[in-house]
Design an enzyme around this catalytic site. Structure first.
Site, PDB file in Angstrom:
ATOM      1  N   LYS A 203      -2.919  78.575  72.631  1.00 28.89           N
ATOM      2  CA  LYS A 203      -2.396  79.129  71.544  1.00 28.89           C
ATOM      3  C   LYS A 203      -1.946  80.860  71.927  1.00 28.89           C
ATOM      4  O   LYS A 203      -2.951  81.448  72.531  1.00 28.89           O
ATOM      5  CB  LYS A 203      -3.480  79.316  70.536  1.00 28.89           C
ATOM      6  CG  LYS A 203      -2.890  79.778  69.003  1.00 28.89           C
ATOM      7  CD  LYS A 203      -3.756  79.639  67.948  1.00 28.89           C
ATOM      8  CE  LYS A 203      -3.394  80.476  66.802  1.00 28.89           C
ATOM      9  NZ  LYS A 203      -4.355  80.291  65.643  1.00 28.89           N
ATOM     10  N   LYS A 256       1.134  76.061  71.278  1.00 26.89           N
ATOM     11  CA  LYS A 256       1.410  76.852  69.817  1.00 26.89           C
ATOM     12  C   LYS A 256       1.938  78.021  70.432  1.00 26.89           C
ATOM     13  O   LYS A 256       1.211  78.823  71.026  1.00 26.89           O
ATOM     14  CB  LYS A 256       0.370  76.581  68.938  1.00 26.89           C
ATOM     15  CG  LYS A 256       0.629  77.221  67.708  1.00 26.89           C
ATOM     16  CD  LYS A 256      -0.630  77.467  66.905  1.00 26.89           C
ATOM     17  CE  LYS A 256      -0.491  78.170  65.514  1.00 26.89           C
ATOM     18  NZ  LYS A 256      -1.510  78.241  64.727  1.00 26.89           N
TER      19      LYS A 256
HETATM   20  C1  PBG Z   1      -5.535  80.971  62.396  1.00 23.10           C
HETATM   21  C2  PBG Z   1      -4.140  79.945  62.558  1.00 23.10           C
HETATM   22  C3  PBG Z   1      -2.862  80.716  62.654  1.00 23.10           C
HETATM   23  C4  PBG Z   1      -1.960  79.589  62.545  1.00 23.10           C
HETATM   24  C5  PBG Z   1      -2.643  78.480  62.467  1.00 23.10           C
HETATM   25  N1  PBG Z   1      -4.006  78.553  62.546  1.00 23.10           N
HETATM   26  C6  PBG Z   1      -2.589  82.087  62.279  1.00 23.10           C
HETATM   27  C7  PBG Z   1      -3.035  83.073  63.399  1.00 23.10           C
HETATM   28  O1  PBG Z   1      -3.487  82.734  64.468  1.00 23.10           O
HETATM   29  O2  PBG Z   1      -3.168  84.186  63.388  1.00 23.10           O
HETATM   30  C8  PBG Z   1      -0.333  79.870  62.549  1.00 23.10           C
HETATM   31  C9  PBG Z   1       0.342  78.617  61.856  1.00 23.10           C
HETATM   32  C10 PBG Z   1       1.900  79.146  61.522  1.00 23.10           C
HETATM   33  O3  PBG Z   1       2.207  80.344  61.583  1.00 23.10           O
HETATM   34  O4  PBG Z   1       2.267  78.445  61.045  1.00 23.10           O
HETATM   35  N2  PBG Z   1      -6.358  80.563  63.264  1.00 23.10           N
END
Ligand code: PBG
Length: 330
Positions: A203, A256
């Site tokens: 991520k 992601k």
């Molecule tokens: C938080 C989380 C995020 C997303 C999914 N889980 C945002 C972040 O890490 O700030 C993003 C999903 C999206 O942008 O559609 N743990």
């Protein structure tokens, strides 16, 4: 001299256009296909009753109270979508994120209600502290730093409470070290051996999450997430993160965001034999919606092209806000 002769002299035997000549031939040699069962629909659940608030930066995506979440699930099921990923907007944010593992919290209640009415729907749940902390970070904070090991302890409690409520998969999205192994042990220790782990393994610290943070009111109040989410410049590191998570017991691993990271998906596909998910994140959704609303692109066509590109890169499943719209076209 006519240039046509040049081709005649080449005596062309390979004419790839033969395979594109008709719709039937094109279909016959198609390498990748999208299916409704590829999609996981992210669902934002909030407190209250009859709540259905559109997220301003995400047209057609709503924050819903549990009663309306049930209606969403009904629609999803009718459309042939078989999985959701739940995100909760708690009534209270605290420094210790205790609402995250409250047995009676918003996510726990939503899981129970949904599994009761839709036992066949695969319910995944986000495991991270950001919607539950006052500061909006995915972990606990001490002296301005996001502390790893104490955070993992809270994540374990959160995962177990989701399993107790009936989640099929927990999906840790926090990027703390060692959390997959710890969560696996915690689940097994409580006899939840059948509850799976969908790990957000690679991520990235990405600008594409903006609209999601609007949806959850979870934008970090100080600093950024670069000490735990990955540097967009790296892909060897993604393979290392994925390898660690598989080793620790992840059943599905994720890359992601999706679009700007399809090279990482491809590398992961070639290295590992574990199902790979991609998250077609909020910013990717909003960009397309904005361009389509302006008439700058054909929204449906580009949506399908984007989703297909994720499959072609090697994704086994796609978390996407487009799930319903795409399912209608399939
Ligand atoms: C938080 C989380 C995020 C997303 C999914 N889980 C945002 C972040 O890490 O700030 C993003 C999903 C999206 O942008 O559609 N743990």
């Amino acid at each position: 001299m006519s240039y046509l002769n040049l081709l005649n002299q080449l005596n062309l035997t390979q004419r790839p256009r033969r395979l594109r000549a008709t719709e039937a031939i094109r279909k016959l040699v198609e390498e990748t296909a999208l299916r409704k069962s590829d999609f996981v629909f992210p669902l934002f659940v909030c407190e209250g009753e009859s709540v259905r608030e559109e997220v301003p930066s995400m047209p057609n995506i709503y924050r819903v109270s549990i009663d309306n979440a049930l209606r969403e699930c009904e629609e999803l099921q009718t459309l042939g979508i078989i999985a959701i990923d739940l995100f909760g907007i708690p009534k209270e944010k605290t420094d210790d994120a205790r609402e995250a593992y409250n047995d009676n919290g918003i996510v726990q209640r939503a899981i129970r209600a949904i599994k009761k009415e839709f036992p066949d729907l695969c319910v995944m749940t986000d495991v991270a502290l950001d919607p539950f902390t006052t500061h909006g970070h995915d972990g606990l904070v001490r002296d301005g730093k996001i502390i790893n090991d104490e955070t993992v302890e809270v994540l374990c409690k959160m995962a177990v409470s989701h399993a107790e409520a009936g989640a099929d998969f927990v999906a840790p999205s926090d990027m703390m070290d060692g959390r997959v192994g710890a969560i696996r042990e915690a689940l097994d220790g409580e006899e939840f051996i059948e509850v799976g782990i969908m790990a957000y393994s690679a991520k990235y610290a990405s600008g594409f999450y903006g609209p999601f943070r609007d949806a959850l009111g979870s934008a970090p109040k100080f600093g950024d997430k670069k000490t735990y989410q990955m540097n967009p410049a790296n892909s060897d590191e993604a393979l290392r993160e994925i390898a660690l998570d598989i080793d620790e017991g992840a059943d599905i691993v994720m890359v992601k965001p999706a679009l700007a990271y399809l090279d990482v998906v491809r590398r992961a596909r070639e290295h590992f034999h574990t199902p790979i998910a991609v998250y077609n994140v909020s910013g990717e959704y909003s960009m397309l919606k904005a361009a389509a609303a302006n008439g700058w692109i054909d929204g449906e066509r580009v949506m399908m092209e984007m989703l297909l590109s994720m499959k072609r890169a090697g994704a086994s499943l796609i978390f996407t806000y487009f799930a319903k719209e795409a399912a209608r076209l399939l």
